[in-house]
Design a protein around this motif. Structure first.
Motif: not given
Ligand SMILES: CC(C)(COP(=O)(O)OP(=O)(O)OC[C@H]1O[C@@H](n2cnc3c(N)ncnc32)[C@H](O)[C@@H]1OP(=O)(O)O)[C@@H](O)C(=O)NCCC(=O)NCCS
Length: 167
Positions: A53-81
């Motif tokens: 979870m150090r990189e962004p993770v998004f959850l979708a909730f309905r009535a506090d129940e998780p129903v979906g998920l998506a994450g973002l992973v950034r490139q690390g090299a300076s020419k690729m950020v």
């Protein structure tokens, strides 16, 4: 359940349990859609999930129940950020076609823009046509293929690589 208000948010340390639950459901229910396996992920520790979870993770909730998920992973090299990948996209079967996937990908795009990312990329199993069509509707274009990207149940699956300019 569809009448419950949909809430999509970036998760933090308090949400480890919800993250683990929906991610393991995704890997169990849709094993051909992901590079990670249920068997490997079920053995992860709380710390492993928190590190993820150090990189962004998004959850979708309905009535506090998780129903979906998506994450973002950034490139690390300076020419690729300026580039990042959307990963882990999943919506529970009973919730498909209700705008959950739309909301999750929009949230990832918004976060990526705020981070200064100008190009989003993803890999999707080429035969997963409902996911490919979903990404095309979100504006992604197919930019290539990785033949035999995944070995799943003794069968090689190609990946379709897709990209979206958001800068
Ligand atoms: C890819 C995914 C997130 C899209 O979410 P979604 O809510 O189904 O998205 P959409 O509402 O745009 O619908 C996508 C397709 O599912 C169909 N669909 C709609 N309601 C549905 C339902 N209740 N059940 C199953 N499929 C449904 C839509 O008609 C559409 O198919 P089409 O393009 O052939 O017309 C979701 O299908 C999913 O979690 N799939 C399994 C995991 C996966 O493949 N992840 C992608 C990894 S790269």
């Amino acid at each position: 359940m569809e009448t419950d208000v949909l809430m999509i948010r970036r998760i933090g340390a308090d949400d480890v349990e919800a993250f683990r639950r929906i991610r393991l459901e995704a890997l169990r229910e849709e094993p051909s859609a992901y590079a990670s396996s249920y068997e490997d992920s079920v053995a992860l520790t709380d710390e492993d999930w928190r590190n993820r979870m150090r990189e962004p993770v998004f959850l979708a909730f309905r009535a506090d129940e998780p129903v979906g998920l998506a994450g973002l992973v950034r490139q690390g090299a300076s020419k690729m950020v300026h580039r990042a990948s959307i990963v882990m996209v999943y919506v529970r079967k009973s919730q498909r076609g209700t705008g959950v996937a739309d909301g999750l990908v929009d949230a990832v795009i918004e976060e990526a823009r705020a981070m200064g990312i100008v190009q989003l990329e993803l890999a999707v199993t080429a035969e997963n046509l409902s996911a490919v069509r979903f990404y095309l509707r979100k504006g992604f274009a197919e930019i290539g293929r990785v033949p035999g990207a995944l070995m799943h149940e003794g069968r090689e699956l190609d990946d379709s690589l897709m990209a979206l300019r958001i800068g």
